[in-house]
Design an enzyme around this catalytic site. Structure first.
Site, PDB file in Angstrom:
ATOM      1  N   GLY A   1      -5.770 -11.892   5.604  1.00  0.00           N
ATOM      2  CA  GLY A   1      -6.592 -12.331   4.486  1.00  0.00           C
ATOM      3  C   GLY A   1      -7.877 -12.999   4.955  1.00  0.00           C
TER       4      GLY A   1
ATOM      5  N   ASP B   1       7.715  -8.338   5.523  1.00  0.00           N
ATOM      6  CA  ASP B   1       7.390  -8.829   4.193  1.00  0.00           C
ATOM      7  C   ASP B   1       7.787 -10.305   4.120  1.00  0.00           C
ATOM      8  OD1 ASP B   1       7.484  -9.431   1.376  1.00  0.00           O
ATOM      9  OD2 ASP B   1       7.580  -7.284   0.974  1.00  0.00           O
ATOM     10  N   VAL B   2       6.917 -11.156   3.596  1.00  0.00           N
ATOM     11  CA  VAL B   2       7.232 -12.587   3.530  1.00  0.00           C
ATOM     12  C   VAL B   2       8.343 -12.891   2.534  1.00  0.00           C
ATOM     13  CG1 VAL B   2       4.967 -13.338   4.305  1.00  0.00           C
ATOM     14  CG2 VAL B   2       5.391 -13.043   1.857  1.00  0.00           C
TER      15      VAL B   2
ATOM     16  N   SER C   1      -0.425 -13.898  -0.166  1.00  0.00           N
ATOM     17  CA  SER C   1      -0.476 -13.942  -1.625  1.00  0.00           C
ATOM     18  C   SER C   1      -1.394 -12.848  -2.140  1.00  0.00           C
ATOM     19  CB  SER C   1      -0.999 -15.303  -2.098  1.00  0.00           C
ATOM     20  OG  SER C   1      -0.963 -15.409  -3.504  1.00  0.00           O
TER      21      SER C   1
ATOM     22  N   TYR D   1       0.067 -16.083 -11.163  1.00  0.00           N
ATOM     23  CA  TYR D   1      -0.511 -16.679  -9.956  1.00  0.00           C
ATOM     24  C   TYR D   1      -0.482 -18.200 -10.005  1.00  0.00           C
ATOM     25  CZ  TYR D   1      -3.691 -17.692  -6.104  1.00  0.00           C
ATOM     26  OH  TYR D   1      -4.229 -18.180  -4.950  1.00  0.00           O
TER      27      TYR D   1
END
Length: 340
Positions: free
Chosen positions: A36, A83-84, A102, A173
């Site tokens: 990110g 994958d988290v 995210s 979110y």
């Protein structure tokens, strides 16, 4: 982007010059959301330091190679493809865990609200479980979105509560981020996990992804390719933005000097700006103009309804944070680096 660009190298050096960085020598970082905008620059900073170890976590080795490939042969760097939402392997023993994975842009909120919630919630849970087992400190990267819309003209201090609307898909979110903060506080209270919270605001900079649907990223992308900038509203929204280097400085300041269980706004008064002025500054960098255009129904579902979100930063300044970049310099640097 060209990571060897002199301006980007200057940004890395500025982050590395903050007080206390020497104490990180020999430490191991586990960073999710490694590809990110913030994760990429944070990892570039840590690798430039040269004597820390980084475990970068992401779902795609191919994407990580494109963003972080220059570090793959470094003995202090390793990439964990997973994958988290899944637990971490038992043989990982970091000193610091920074969960940043995210969905962070409007189109993702609109199209994948369930996935957005679970990435935030499960990502926080597995980071906290690993910290409990290893004694690591978690630096949880939260967001200005936890405040919602301002109900007056005041700036958000860390104990503020704005106005939030649960009756839309975009709540995925901000509500999952709020819940993740609560989970951090719960692990600290019940299990003694060391947790510090950094609330980041709207971030922009040269490590942005070109498919990022945030308004600021779209403005910058248009400026880079020399097109008129499209604004999907009247642009009167007044927000705190942060150049990515200042965001990383703030994040590391919280890590180095922040108190456990305390939340810190990471923001800069030098880059608070109305949306239309952000667009106009980008347009001026490439000799183009701003065009106003209403969003589609799909786009509008992912957009924030907030009209004002200014984050006060007295608390983080109290532990030594000094924001450096003003809005003109930050936007100009971003466009110059990415154009190269």
């Amino acid at each position: 982007m060209n990571k060897q660009h002199p301006l980007y190298q200057e940004d890395l050096a500025r982050v590395l010059s903050i007080d206390g960085m020497e104490s990180l020598s020999g430490k191991t970082f586990l960073i999710t959301g490694a590809t990110g905008m913030v994760g990429t620059m944070l990892i570039d900073v840590l690798m430039a330091k040269g004597d820390v170890n980084v475990i970068a976590v992401g779902r795609s080795r191919e994407k990580a190679s494109a963003r972080l490939g220059m570090h793959f042969d470094n003995k202090h760097f390793s990439f964990l493809e997973q994958d988290v939402c899944q637990p971490f392997p038992n043989d990982i023993t970091p000193d610091y865990i920074i969960p940043m994975a995210s969905n962070t842009h409007p189109l993702a909120y609109s199209q994948y609200p369930i996935e957005t919630m679970m990435i935030n919630l499960k990502g926080a849970e597995h980071a906290l479980n690993l910290a409990e087992k290893t004694g690591a400190t978690v630096i949880y990267t939260s967001t200005n979105e936890v405040y919602g819309n301002a109900i007056d003209d005041q700036s958000f201090v860390e104990d503020s509560n704005g106005s939030l609307n649960l009756s839309n898909a975009r709540a995925c979110y901000n509500e999952s981020k709020r819940s993740s903060e609560a989970l951090c506080q719960s692990y600290a209270a019940e299990k003694g996990v060391k947790v510090k919270i950094a609330r980041l605001c709207r971030i922009f900079g040269p490590t942005m992804l070109m498919d990022d649907s945030k308004a600021s990223s779209q403005f910058i992308r248009k400026a880079i390719i020399g097109e008129d900038i499209v604004l999907k509203s009247e642009g009167n929204q007044f927000f705190s933005y942060t150049y990515v280097a200042d965001a990383v400085i703030g994040l590391l300041t919280v890590l180095l000097k922040g108190e456990n269980t305390v939340a810190y706004n990471v923001s800069s008064e030098k880059t608070n700006i109305r949306l239309k002025d952000f667009a106009q500054t980008c347009a001026a960098c490439c000799g183009k103009k701003v065009v106003f255009d209403l969003p589609s129904e799909t786009e509008s579902r992912g957009y924030s309804v907030a009209t004002r979100s200014i984050l006060a930063n007295e608390r983080i300044k109290g532990i030594g944070f000094i924001p450096y970049y003003d809005i003109q310099d930050a936007i100009s640097r971003t466009i110059t680096i990415l154009k190269s």
